[in-house]
Write a protein that holds these residues in place. Sequence first.
Motif, PDB file in Angstrom:
ATOM      1  N   ALA A 230       0.829  -1.199   0.000  1.00  0.00           N
ATOM      2  CA  ALA A 230       0.000   0.000   0.000  1.00  0.00           C
ATOM      3  C   ALA A 230       0.866   1.253   0.000  1.00  0.00           C
ATOM      4  CB  ALA A 230      -0.932  -0.003   1.210  1.00  0.00           C
ATOM      5  N   ARG A 231       1.953   1.207   0.775  1.00  0.00           N
ATOM      6  CA  ARG A 231       2.878   2.327   0.830  1.00  0.00           C
ATOM      7  C   ARG A 231       3.509   2.569  -0.545  1.00  0.00           C
ATOM      8  NH1 ARG A 231       4.815   6.915   3.439  1.00  0.00           N
ATOM      9  NH2 ARG A 231       7.080   7.015   3.285  1.00  0.00           N
ATOM     10  N   ALA A 232       3.904   1.473  -1.225  1.00  0.00           N
ATOM     11  CA  ALA A 232       4.532   1.600  -2.542  1.00  0.00           C
ATOM     12  C   ALA A 232       3.553   2.177  -3.564  1.00  0.00           C
ATOM     13  CB  ALA A 232       5.044   0.238  -2.997  1.00  0.00           C
ATOM     14  N   ARG A 233       2.318   1.694  -3.521  1.00  0.00           N
ATOM     15  CA  ARG A 233       1.315   2.214  -4.463  1.00  0.00           C
ATOM     16  C   ARG A 233       1.055   3.708  -4.226  1.00  0.00           C
ATOM     17  NH1 ARG A 233      -1.424  -2.814  -2.954  1.00  0.00           N
ATOM     18  NH2 ARG A 233      -1.089  -4.355  -4.606  1.00  0.00           N
ATOM     19  N   GLN A 234       1.025   4.077  -2.940  1.00  0.00           N
ATOM     20  CA  GLN A 234       0.802   5.479  -2.603  1.00  0.00           C
ATOM     21  C   GLN A 234       1.914   6.344  -3.166  1.00  0.00           C
ATOM     22  OE1 GLN A 234       0.646   6.269   1.578  1.00  0.00           O
ATOM     23  NE2 GLN A 234       0.404   8.473   1.333  1.00  0.00           N
ATOM     24  N   ARG A 235       3.142   5.885  -3.030  1.00  0.00           N
ATOM     25  CA  ARG A 235       4.274   6.660  -3.532  1.00  0.00           C
ATOM     26  C   ARG A 235       4.229   6.755  -5.057  1.00  0.00           C
ATOM     27  NH1 ARG A 235       9.478   4.213  -0.615  1.00  0.00           N
ATOM     28  NH2 ARG A 235      10.510   5.855  -1.827  1.00  0.00           N
ATOM     29  N   ARG A 236       3.763   5.694  -5.724  1.00  0.00           N
ATOM     30  CA  ARG A 236       3.648   5.746  -7.176  1.00  0.00           C
ATOM     31  C   ARG A 236       2.594   6.787  -7.584  1.00  0.00           C
ATOM     32  NH1 ARG A 236       1.683   0.435 -10.146  1.00  0.00           N
ATOM     33  NH2 ARG A 236      -0.167   0.978  -8.939  1.00  0.00           N
ATOM     34  N   GLU A 237       1.465   6.775  -6.867  1.00  0.00           N
ATOM     35  CA  GLU A 237       0.397   7.720  -7.193  1.00  0.00           C
ATOM     36  C   GLU A 237       0.814   9.157  -6.941  1.00  0.00           C
ATOM     37  OE1 GLU A 237      -2.756   6.340  -4.792  1.00  0.00           O
ATOM     38  OE2 GLU A 237      -3.156   4.554  -6.010  1.00  0.00           O
ATOM     39  N   GLU A 238       1.736   9.345  -5.997  1.00  0.00           N
ATOM     40  CA  GLU A 238       2.209  10.693  -5.685  1.00  0.00           C
ATOM     41  C   GLU A 238       3.283  11.157  -6.660  1.00  0.00           C
ATOM     42  OE1 GLU A 238       3.471  10.309  -1.664  1.00  0.00           O
ATOM     43  OE2 GLU A 238       1.431  10.381  -0.836  1.00  0.00           O
ATOM     44  N   GLY A 239       3.569  10.311  -7.672  1.00  0.00           N
ATOM     45  CA  GLY A 239       4.502  10.742  -8.720  1.00  0.00           C
ATOM     46  C   GLY A 239       5.941  10.410  -8.450  1.00  0.00           C
ATOM     47  N   GLU A 240       6.188   9.324  -7.707  1.00  0.00           N
ATOM     48  CA  GLU A 240       7.572   8.925  -7.457  1.00  0.00           C
ATOM     49  C   GLU A 240       8.294   8.694  -8.786  1.00  0.00           C
ATOM     50  OE1 GLU A 240       8.416   4.906  -6.028  1.00  0.00           O
ATOM     51  OE2 GLU A 240       9.346   5.852  -4.301  1.00  0.00           O
ATOM     52  N   ARG A 241       9.518   9.133  -8.897  1.00  0.00           N
ATOM     53  CA  ARG A 241      10.265   9.080 -10.156  1.00  0.00           C
ATOM     54  C   ARG A 241      10.434   7.649 -10.647  1.00  0.00           C
ATOM     55  NH1 ARG A 241      15.746  12.345 -10.387  1.00  0.00           N
ATOM     56  NH2 ARG A 241      14.174  14.002 -10.156  1.00  0.00           N
ATOM     57  N   THR A 242      10.755   6.691  -9.767  1.00  0.00           N
ATOM     58  CA  THR A 242      10.929   5.292 -10.148  1.00  0.00           C
ATOM     59  C   THR A 242       9.712   4.527  -9.637  1.00  0.00           C
ATOM     60  OG1 THR A 242      13.313   5.501  -9.938  1.00  0.00           O
ATOM     61  CG2 THR A 242      12.409   3.267 -10.000  1.00  0.00           C
ATOM     62  N   PRO A 243       8.746   4.175 -10.493  1.00  0.00           N
ATOM     63  CA  PRO A 243       7.537   3.521 -10.021  1.00  0.00           C
ATOM     64  C   PRO A 243       7.806   2.128  -9.493  1.00  0.00           C
ATOM     65  CG  PRO A 243       7.629   3.483 -12.410  1.00  0.00           C
ATOM     66  CD  PRO A 243       8.766   4.356 -11.964  1.00  0.00           C
ATOM     67  N   PHE A 244       6.945   1.698  -8.578  1.00  0.00           N
ATOM     68  CA  PHE A 244       7.050   0.360  -8.018  1.00  0.00           C
ATOM     69  C   PHE A 244       6.708  -0.675  -9.085  1.00  0.00           C
ATOM     70  CE2 PHE A 244       5.042  -3.242  -5.764  1.00  0.00           C
ATOM     71  CZ  PHE A 244       6.139  -3.638  -5.014  1.00  0.00           C
ATOM     72  N   ARG A 245       7.580  -1.665  -9.305  1.00  0.00           N
ATOM     73  CA  ARG A 245       7.375  -2.662 -10.360  1.00  0.00           C
ATOM     74  C   ARG A 245       7.276  -4.071  -9.789  1.00  0.00           C
ATOM     75  NH1 ARG A 245       8.496   0.111 -15.041  1.00  0.00           N
ATOM     76  NH2 ARG A 245       9.893   1.907 -14.859  1.00  0.00           N
ATOM     77  N   GLY A 246       6.949  -4.192  -8.517  1.00  0.00           N
ATOM     78  CA  GLY A 246       6.922  -5.531  -7.911  1.00  0.00           C
ATOM     79  C   GLY A 246       8.217  -5.803  -7.191  1.00  0.00           C
TER      80      GLY A 246
END
Length: 249
Positions: A230-246
């Motif tokens: 959930a934390r990783a998805r949140q960071r992706r939605e907030e525009g993290e430069r390197t998206p979570f890929r698993g």
Amino acid sequence: MQRRLGTTERADRFYGEQMLDHLNERMREFIGRQEMFFVATADRHGECDNSFRAGPPGFLHVIDERTLVYPEYRGNGVHASLGNIQENPHLGILLVDFFQARIGLHVNGRAEVVEDAELRSVHPDLPSDSVPGRRALVWVRVTVEEAYIHCAKHIPHLQRAPKGTPRDWGTDDQRRKGGDFFGAAEEARRRGGPAVRPSRERAHTGGPGGPVPPSDDPAAWRAHAERLLARARQRREEGERTPFRGWFG
């Protein structure tokens, strides 16, 4: 990280040309000449420890191309490396020849603690010493998984001290072992106690997923993993430069 830094091709070439899953003849000869190495371990939480080991040539003993053993002495009684190995068998060894070849060797693998009598029953040729401080309490047996060069670049060329100024290896004399070189004992006396408790006695926070759950509680681990996701998805939605890929992407 290799993709990010543009080194994938160079890294693949290193894997293909320099990394082995065993100790070849030259590596075994190199290990047999060394009088010191550095050993890295981590506990079950990933908290790391790096330590120095030294002894006469051959104290890091090659059993065969996939097995190394080395003795553990009584030392200061903390036994941080042994404690880590009991919780997490992954271990890294770095040997550096500062005096002749000026080259290094990495050996990574899985370690286990073996009683002295048990190991000697199988390998009676292991070195032994009657001096209490130089007598093996137990041995660490390492199953080799990776072995590769540490390049000579930046390794300094050192010279051995004259024979007239030896160190008292295995001594119990605190002054000869270094005494209170960094003044820690003096500080502790002024404080009336230690400044901090050892990290392994403190609660482990576990980072963004919260405290690490007990190893025997699958439900708690599942909830812990879900919080991390959930934390990783949140960071992706907030525009993290390197998206979570698993986990293994």
